[in-house]
Design an enzyme around this catalytic site. Structure first.
Site, PDB file in Angstrom:
ATOM      1  N   GLY A  31      37.106  -6.421   8.662  1.00 34.05           N
ATOM      2  CA  GLY A  31      36.734  -5.085   8.555  1.00 34.05           C
ATOM      3  C   GLY A  31      35.463  -4.484   9.480  1.00 34.05           C
ATOM      4  O   GLY A  31      35.070  -5.085  10.084  1.00 34.05           O
ATOM      5  N   THR A  33      32.713  -3.086   8.718  1.00 36.14           N
ATOM      6  CA  THR A  33      31.335  -3.556   8.414  1.00 36.14           C
ATOM      7  C   THR A  33      31.112  -4.915   8.959  1.00 36.14           C
ATOM      8  O   THR A  33      29.929  -5.393   9.808  1.00 36.14           O
ATOM      9  CB  THR A  33      31.078  -3.723   7.025  1.00 36.14           C
ATOM     10  OG1 THR A  33      31.515  -2.380   6.278  1.00 36.14           O
ATOM     11  CG2 THR A  33      29.514  -3.536   6.776  1.00 36.14           C
ATOM     12  N   ASP A  83      31.557 -10.851   4.009  1.00 32.68           N
ATOM     13  CA  ASP A  83      32.414  -9.935   3.860  1.00 32.68           C
ATOM     14  C   ASP A  83      32.344  -8.438   3.313  1.00 32.68           C
ATOM     15  O   ASP A  83      31.290  -8.273   2.673  1.00 32.68           O
ATOM     16  CB  ASP A  83      33.771 -10.308   3.144  1.00 32.68           C
ATOM     17  CG  ASP A  83      35.135  -9.891   3.594  1.00 32.68           C
ATOM     18  OD1 ASP A  83      35.105  -8.807   4.487  1.00 32.68           O
ATOM     19  OD2 ASP A  83      36.062 -10.106   3.077  1.00 32.68           O
ATOM     20  N   ALA A  85      33.591  -4.710   1.330  1.00 30.48           N
ATOM     21  CA  ALA A  85      34.257  -4.624  -0.018  1.00 30.48           C
ATOM     22  C   ALA A  85      34.849  -2.903   0.104  1.00 30.48           C
ATOM     23  O   ALA A  85      34.020  -2.152   1.018  1.00 30.48           O
ATOM     24  CB  ALA A  85      33.673  -4.519  -0.983  1.00 30.48           C
ATOM     25  N   ASP A  86      35.953  -2.697  -0.621  1.00 31.90           N
ATOM     26  CA  ASP A  86      36.519  -1.280  -0.673  1.00 31.90           C
ATOM     27  C   ASP A  86      35.878  -0.724  -1.769  1.00 31.90           C
ATOM     28  O   ASP A  86      35.459   0.592  -1.724  1.00 31.90           O
ATOM     29  CB  ASP A  86      37.964  -1.449  -0.604  1.00 31.90           C
ATOM     30  CG  ASP A  86      38.695  -1.792   0.477  1.00 31.90           C
ATOM     31  OD1 ASP A  86      38.396  -1.407   1.553  1.00 31.90           O
ATOM     32  OD2 ASP A  86      39.373  -2.962   0.222  1.00 31.90           O
ATOM     33  N   LYS A  96      38.990  -5.355  -2.985  1.00 31.26           N
ATOM     34  CA  LYS A  96      39.379  -5.688  -1.599  1.00 31.26           C
ATOM     35  C   LYS A  96      40.678  -5.634  -0.957  1.00 31.26           C
ATOM     36  O   LYS A  96      41.441  -5.779  -1.796  1.00 31.26           O
ATOM     37  CB  LYS A  96      38.603  -7.173  -1.185  1.00 31.26           C
ATOM     38  CG  LYS A  96      37.050  -7.044  -1.579  1.00 31.26           C
ATOM     39  CD  LYS A  96      36.427  -8.385  -1.033  1.00 31.26           C
ATOM     40  CE  LYS A  96      36.875  -8.951   0.322  1.00 31.26           C
ATOM     41  NZ  LYS A  96      36.746  -8.137   1.416  1.00 31.26           N
ATOM     42  N   GLY A  97      40.879  -5.707   0.189  1.00 32.43           N
ATOM     43  CA  GLY A  97      42.175  -5.737   0.888  1.00 32.43           C
ATOM     44  C   GLY A  97      42.576  -4.130   1.574  1.00 32.43           C
ATOM     45  O   GLY A  97      43.627  -4.527   1.782  1.00 32.43           O
ATOM     46  N   GLY A  99      42.024  -3.687   4.145  1.00 28.46           N
ATOM     47  CA  GLY A  99      42.350  -4.202   5.530  1.00 28.46           C
ATOM     48  C   GLY A  99      43.544  -4.901   5.629  1.00 28.46           C
ATOM     49  O   GLY A  99      43.964  -5.659   6.654  1.00 28.46           O
ATOM     50  N   GLU A 105      40.687 -13.707   2.464  1.00 25.35           N
ATOM     51  CA  GLU A 105      39.361 -13.255   2.004  1.00 25.35           C
ATOM     52  C   GLU A 105      39.003 -14.156   0.602  1.00 25.35           C
ATOM     53  O   GLU A 105      37.988 -14.712   0.505  1.00 25.35           O
ATOM     54  CB  GLU A 105      39.240 -11.722   1.819  1.00 25.35           C
ATOM     55  CG  GLU A 105      39.280 -10.844   3.118  1.00 25.35           C
ATOM     56  CD  GLU A 105      39.246  -9.570   3.060  1.00 25.35           C
ATOM     57  OE1 GLU A 105      38.981  -8.848   4.222  1.00 25.35           O
ATOM     58  OE2 GLU A 105      39.523  -8.940   2.014  1.00 25.35           O
TER      59      GLU A 105
HETATM   60  C1  5RP Z   1      39.670  -6.085   4.047  1.00 26.29           C
HETATM   61  C2  5RP Z   1      38.699  -5.801   3.274  1.00 26.29           C
HETATM   62  C3  5RP Z   1      37.296  -5.162   3.859  1.00 26.29           C
HETATM   63  O1  5RP Z   1      36.297  -5.827   3.532  1.00 26.29           O
HETATM   64  C4  5RP Z   1      37.324  -4.167   3.279  1.00 26.29           C
HETATM   65  O2  5RP Z   1      38.514  -3.138   3.415  1.00 26.29           O
HETATM   66  C5  5RP Z   1      36.096  -3.171   3.670  1.00 26.29           C
HETATM   67  O3  5RP Z   1      36.139  -2.702   4.987  1.00 26.29           O
HETATM   68  P1  5RP Z   1      35.419  -1.995   5.797  1.00 26.29           P
HETATM   69  O4  5RP Z   1      33.857  -2.816   5.994  1.00 26.29           O
HETATM   70  O5  5RP Z   1      36.047  -1.531   7.173  1.00 26.29           O
HETATM   71  O6  5RP Z   1      34.770  -0.674   5.085  1.00 26.29           O
HETATM   72  O7  5RP Z   1      38.941  -6.017   2.075  1.00 26.29           O
HETATM   73  O8  5RP Z   1      40.886  -6.634   3.743  1.00 26.29           O
END
Ligand code: 5RP
Length: 224
Positions: A31, A33, A83, A85-86, A96-97, A99, A105
């Site tokens: 993602g 971040t 990692d 998170a959404d 999550k997910g 992406g 993950e």
């Molecule tokens: C990918 C994820 C990411 O951790 C989630 O989508 C957060 O992404 P971002 O850092 O772009 O906000 O779960 O599968």
């Protein structure tokens, strides 16, 4: 003046570096971040010798930064997994997910001794569920799983494309999540489901939450 979301993601990633000083093998998520963290590790290698990546995209980005990418199978333990998170709540349970990398993950999160979530403050929620819940599904089970998910009260929508594992993702919109742990277990029980984007059985251990006034370190809070 409001600070941009990208700046907040960057400072969350920067805060994670403090946890990596003695780490040789790191688990890396997926993602925007985490991309900041990969860039930072590339510039400021510390002791890191190699990384296990949760997606092909992250693996490629790590290699571009000169960081060796290895398989999970080649390590006996994964001391740290970082990692994004959404959505994340105060128990540090997550959705999550977004992406599409949820299955790998969840494997890396489960295999790690410490899971550090890095996020900007927009991701912290009182209750999980505003973000559509991703579910990775074996392609031949699409219609069956869709019917089962509809019975849970949400609106399933199949995402375009396939995952790194060759499967599809069904995003569940407008789900009323009363008990995230029970729902994670229930969705996992549906035949054809590979992985549910709820991370409650393996929540994060630490949340580095970037706010307008700096990065806050949060630990899982027990709530009734
Ligand atoms: C990918 C994820 C990411 O951790 C989630 O989508 C957060 O992404 P971002 O850092 O772009 O906000 O779960 O599968």
């Amino acid at each position: 003046m409001s600070i941009s979301q990208n700046h907040l993601k960057h400072i969350a990633a920067e805060a994670a570096l403090a946890y990596l000083s003695n780490i040789e093998i790191i688990g890396i998520g997926t993602g925007t971040t985490v991309n900041f963290l990969i860039d930072l590790i590339g510039k400021n290698r510390k002791k890191i010798k190699a990384a296990v990546a949760s997606s092909i995209v992250s693996a490629e980005k790590l290699k571009q930064q000169g960081i060796k990418v290895i398989d999970l199978d080649s390590v006996s333990e994964l001391p740290i997994y970082v990692d994004g998170a959404d959505e994340i709540n105060l128990r540090l349970q997550m959705i999550k997910g977004g992406g599409g990398a949820l299955t790998r993950e969840k494997i890396l999160a489960s295999a790690s001794q410490k899971f550090i979530c890095i996020a900007d403050h927009s991701k912290l929620v009182e209750r999980l569920g505003s973000f559509p819940l991703p579910v990775e599904v074996i392609p031949m089970a699409r219609n069956y799983v869709t019917r089962k998910i509809s019975a849970l009260g949400g609106q399933p929508m199949t995402r375009k494309g396939i995952t790194d594992n060759g499967n599809i993702i069904i995003d569940i919109h407008n789900l009323n999540i009363q008990n995230p742990s029970e729902l994670e277990a229930e969705i996992n029980q549906i035949a054809g489901v590979v992985c549910c984007g709820l991370f409650t059985q393996r929540p994060a251990d630490i949340l580095l939450l970037a706010t307008e006034t700096g990065v806050k370190t949060l630990f899982p809070r027990n709530q009734s």
